[in-house]
Design a protein around this motif. Structure first.
Motif, PDB file in Angstrom:
ATOM      1  N   ASP A 120     -12.398 -39.308  34.792  1.00 13.97           N
ATOM      2  CA  ASP A 120     -13.312 -38.496  33.986  1.00 13.97           C
ATOM      3  C   ASP A 120     -13.639 -39.158  32.639  1.00 13.97           C
ATOM      4  O   ASP A 120     -13.755 -38.492  31.618  1.00 13.97           O
ATOM      5  N   LEU A 121     -13.751 -40.478  32.645  1.00 12.95           N
ATOM      6  CA  LEU A 121     -14.055 -41.215  31.417  1.00 12.95           C
ATOM      7  C   LEU A 121     -15.526 -41.640  31.326  1.00 12.95           C
ATOM      8  O   LEU A 121     -15.925 -42.279  30.362  1.00 12.95           O
ATOM      9  N   THR A 122     -16.314 -41.285  32.314  1.00  9.23           N
ATOM     10  CA  THR A 122     -17.689 -41.775  32.400  1.00  9.23           C
ATOM     11  C   THR A 122     -18.501 -41.523  31.142  1.00  9.23           C
ATOM     12  O   THR A 122     -19.219 -42.398  30.659  1.00  9.23           O
ATOM     13  N   GLU A 123     -18.400 -40.333  30.584  1.00 12.74           N
ATOM     14  CA  GLU A 123     -19.240 -39.979  29.442  1.00 12.74           C
ATOM     15  C   GLU A 123     -18.864 -40.731  28.175  1.00 12.74           C
ATOM     16  O   GLU A 123     -19.645 -40.798  27.245  1.00 12.74           O
ATOM     17  N   ASN A 124     -17.671 -41.257  28.138  1.00 13.98           N
ATOM     18  CA  ASN A 124     -17.222 -41.900  26.906  1.00 13.98           C
ATOM     19  C   ASN A 124     -16.871 -43.378  27.131  1.00 13.98           C
ATOM     20  O   ASN A 124     -16.017 -43.930  26.454  1.00 13.98           O
ATOM     21  N   THR A 125     -17.552 -43.985  28.091  1.00 16.11           N
ATOM     22  CA  THR A 125     -17.304 -45.397  28.390  1.00 16.11           C
ATOM     23  C   THR A 125     -18.607 -46.177  28.281  1.00 16.11           C
ATOM     24  O   THR A 125     -19.625 -45.785  28.865  1.00 16.11           O
ATOM     25  N   ILE A 126     -18.583 -47.271  27.536  1.00 10.59           N
ATOM     26  CA  ILE A 126     -19.742 -48.151  27.404  1.00 10.59           C
ATOM     27  C   ILE A 126     -19.640 -49.221  28.482  1.00 10.59           C
ATOM     28  O   ILE A 126     -18.634 -49.923  28.574  1.00 10.59           O
ATOM     29  N   VAL A 127     -20.659 -49.327  29.314  1.00  3.14           N
ATOM     30  CA  VAL A 127     -20.674 -50.305  30.390  1.00  3.14           C
ATOM     31  C   VAL A 127     -21.808 -51.290  30.161  1.00  3.14           C
ATOM     32  O   VAL A 127     -22.958 -50.888  29.953  1.00  3.14           O
ATOM     33  N   LEU A 128     -21.491 -52.589  30.186  1.00  2.00           N
ATOM     34  CA  LEU A 128     -22.492 -53.639  30.125  1.00  2.00           C
ATOM     35  C   LEU A 128     -22.493 -54.376  31.460  1.00  2.00           C
ATOM     36  O   LEU A 128     -21.436 -54.725  31.965  1.00  2.00           O
ATOM     37  N   LEU A 135     -30.032 -57.407  31.217  1.00  2.00           N
ATOM     38  CA  LEU A 135     -28.837 -56.789  30.646  1.00  2.00           C
ATOM     39  C   LEU A 135     -28.993 -55.276  30.761  1.00  2.00           C
ATOM     40  O   LEU A 135     -29.971 -54.705  30.282  1.00  2.00           O
ATOM     41  N   LEU A 136     -28.031 -54.640  31.407  1.00  2.00           N
ATOM     42  CA  LEU A 136     -28.014 -53.182  31.516  1.00  2.00           C
ATOM     43  C   LEU A 136     -26.859 -52.652  30.685  1.00  2.00           C
ATOM     44  O   LEU A 136     -25.742 -53.168  30.757  1.00  2.00           O
ATOM     45  N   VAL A 137     -27.139 -51.632  29.878  1.00  2.00           N
ATOM     46  CA  VAL A 137     -26.100 -51.010  29.056  1.00  2.00           C
ATOM     47  C   VAL A 137     -26.146 -49.501  29.294  1.00  2.00           C
ATOM     48  O   VAL A 137     -27.208 -48.891  29.214  1.00  2.00           O
ATOM     49  N   ARG A 138     -24.993 -48.920  29.568  1.00  2.00           N
ATOM     50  CA  ARG A 138     -24.923 -47.475  29.831  1.00  2.00           C
ATOM     51  C   ARG A 138     -23.875 -46.835  28.937  1.00  2.00           C
ATOM     52  O   ARG A 138     -22.722 -47.268  28.893  1.00  2.00           O
ATOM     53  N   TRP A 139     -24.290 -45.805  28.212  1.00  2.00           N
ATOM     54  CA  TRP A 139     -23.373 -45.001  27.401  1.00  2.00           C
ATOM     55  C   TRP A 139     -23.988 -43.611  27.276  1.00  2.00           C
ATOM     56  O   TRP A 139     -24.796 -43.362  26.387  1.00  2.00           O
ATOM     57  N   PRO A 140     -23.672 -42.718  28.192  1.00  2.00           N
ATOM     58  CA  PRO A 140     -24.299 -41.394  28.227  1.00  2.00           C
ATOM     59  C   PRO A 140     -24.279 -40.685  26.874  1.00  2.00           C
ATOM     60  O   PRO A 140     -23.300 -40.775  26.128  1.00  2.00           O
ATOM     61  N   LYS A 141     -25.384 -40.001  26.565  1.00  2.00           N
ATOM     62  CA  LYS A 141     -25.580 -39.202  25.349  1.00  2.00           C
ATOM     63  C   LYS A 141     -25.780 -40.049  24.097  1.00  2.00           C
ATOM     64  O   LYS A 141     -26.121 -39.521  23.039  1.00  2.00           O
ATOM     65  N   ASN A 142     -25.595 -41.348  24.203  1.00  2.00           N
ATOM     66  CA  ASN A 142     -25.751 -42.208  23.039  1.00  2.00           C
ATOM     67  C   ASN A 142     -26.861 -43.245  23.219  1.00  2.00           C
ATOM     68  O   ASN A 142     -27.498 -43.641  22.256  1.00  2.00           O
ATOM     69  N   ILE A 143     -27.064 -43.679  24.462  1.00  2.00           N
ATOM     70  CA  ILE A 143     -28.153 -44.597  24.777  1.00  2.00           C
ATOM     71  C   ILE A 143     -29.074 -43.885  25.749  1.00  2.00           C
ATOM     72  O   ILE A 143     -28.632 -43.389  26.794  1.00  2.00           O
ATOM     73  N   ALA A 144     -30.346 -43.798  25.404  1.00  2.00           N
ATOM     74  CA  ALA A 144     -31.300 -43.041  26.206  1.00  2.00           C
ATOM     75  C   ALA A 144     -31.395 -43.594  27.623  1.00  2.00           C
ATOM     76  O   ALA A 144     -31.598 -44.797  27.822  1.00  2.00           O
ATOM     77  N   VAL A 147     -31.315 -61.027  22.673  1.00  2.00           N
ATOM     78  CA  VAL A 147     -29.895 -61.018  22.337  1.00  2.00           C
ATOM     79  C   VAL A 147     -29.223 -62.135  23.123  1.00  2.00           C
ATOM     80  O   VAL A 147     -29.807 -62.701  24.052  1.00  2.00           O
ATOM     81  N   ILE A 148     -28.002 -62.457  22.738  1.00  2.00           N
ATOM     82  CA  ILE A 148     -27.259 -63.525  23.400  1.00  2.00           C
ATOM     83  C   ILE A 148     -25.819 -63.045  23.580  1.00  2.00           C
ATOM     84  O   ILE A 148     -25.380 -62.118  22.884  1.00  2.00           O
ATOM     85  N   THR A 149     -25.093 -63.622  24.508  1.00  2.00           N
ATOM     86  CA  THR A 149     -23.781 -63.076  24.855  1.00  2.00           C
ATOM     87  C   THR A 149     -22.807 -63.027  23.678  1.00  2.00           C
ATOM     88  O   THR A 149     -21.942 -62.169  23.648  1.00  2.00           O
ATOM     89  N   HIS A 150     -22.957 -63.925  22.680  1.00  2.00           N
ATOM     90  CA  HIS A 150     -22.028 -63.824  21.544  1.00  2.00           C
ATOM     91  C   HIS A 150     -22.242 -62.533  20.749  1.00  2.00           C
ATOM     92  O   HIS A 150     -21.445 -62.199  19.892  1.00  2.00           O
ATOM     93  N   ASP A 151     -23.343 -61.835  21.013  1.00  2.00           N
ATOM     94  CA  ASP A 151     -23.615 -60.579  20.295  1.00  2.00           C
ATOM     95  C   ASP A 151     -22.800 -59.405  20.839  1.00  2.00           C
ATOM     96  O   ASP A 151     -22.697 -58.366  20.182  1.00  2.00           O
ATOM     97  N   PHE A 152     -22.237 -59.541  22.025  1.00  2.00           N
ATOM     98  CA  PHE A 152     -21.573 -58.392  22.647  1.00  2.00           C
ATOM     99  C   PHE A 152     -20.345 -57.930  21.861  1.00  2.00           C
ATOM    100  O   PHE A 152     -20.113 -56.728  21.709  1.00  2.00           O
ATOM    101  N   TYR A 153     -19.563 -58.879  21.395  1.00  2.00           N
ATOM    102  CA  TYR A 153     -18.335 -58.509  20.667  1.00  2.00           C
ATOM    103  C   TYR A 153     -18.657 -57.678  19.429  1.00  2.00           C
ATOM    104  O   TYR A 153     -18.168 -56.532  19.299  1.00  2.00           O
TER     105      TYR A 153
END
Length: 201
Positions: free
Chosen positions: A2-10, A43-52, A61-67
């Motif tokens: 039940d962590l889906t809503e509070n997990t950032i996935v790239l 690049l796909l980014v998912r973070w429910p309620k925070n990213i539309a 963007v470039i991969t060094h930006d992820f951190y």
């Protein structure tokens, strides 16, 4: 859990698809190359309620930006000594900003790869202009990616001032980061080598 809503996935690839198994059209090149087909990836980014949901952004963007971005999104302090080359694009993801600040990006592959055309090369992108230096023969190619994302028209001969400006910036960056440059292999025996590229030294 039940962590889906509070997990950032790239979700992304570290480089373009390997040829010929994949087709990277409209971009030229693929995995192991500094051409757009080798470095431009989705690049796909998912973070429910925070990213539309279903939003689409055309930002560079470039991969060094992820951190730094993930630190920013998680509300943590930046650690500049650990992400010197990266900048956060969190404000773009969350809709607070429409685009990222313009900056110059660099790539450096001082080695051959297992791909057919993967060879030592460096590249710089500033705005829509991209310069590639092939390190075997110091050949330069210049492209206007806005008009020619397929890198089909080398403008090096037509825009020498832009090419020279970018080459100077690329040289300075390589010096500043102590970039390793390729050198001839004294043990190389062309009679015992059957792979590519044929020009390998």
């Amino acid at each position: 859990n039940d962590l889906t809503e509070n997990t950032i996935v790239l979700f992304l690839s570290d480089n373009g698809g390997r040829e010929p198994e994949t087709v990277n059209t409209p971009f030229r090149g693929g995995k192991g190359e500094i051409l757009e087909g080798g470095i431009r990836v989705p690049l796909l980014v998912r973070w429910p309620k925070n990213i539309a949901a279903n939003s689409k952004l055309e930002v560079l963007v470039i991969t060094h930006d992820f951190y730094p971005t993930l630190l920013d999104l998680a509300g943590c302090n930046f650690i500049p000594e650990q992400h010197q080359d990266g900048v956060s694009f969190a404000s773009v993801l969350t809709g607070k900003q429409k685009t990222t600040d313009e900056r110059t990006l660099y790539w450096h592959y001082p080695h051959y790869t297992s791909m057919k055309f993967g060879q030592p090369s460096s590249a710089i992108r500033k705005g829509d202009w991209k310069l590639i230096e092939f390190l075997e023969d110091n050949r330069l190619e210049l492209y206007d990616l806005k008009k020619d994302p397929s890198e089909s028209i080398n403008l090096f001969g037509e825009k020498p001032n832009i090419a020279n400006e970018l080459k100077k910036l690329l040289d300075v960056w390589r010096t500043n980061v102590d970039a390793k440059m390729p050198a001839p292999n004294p043990d190389y025996d062309s009679t015992k080598y059957s792979g590519w590229p044929k020009s390998r030294k």
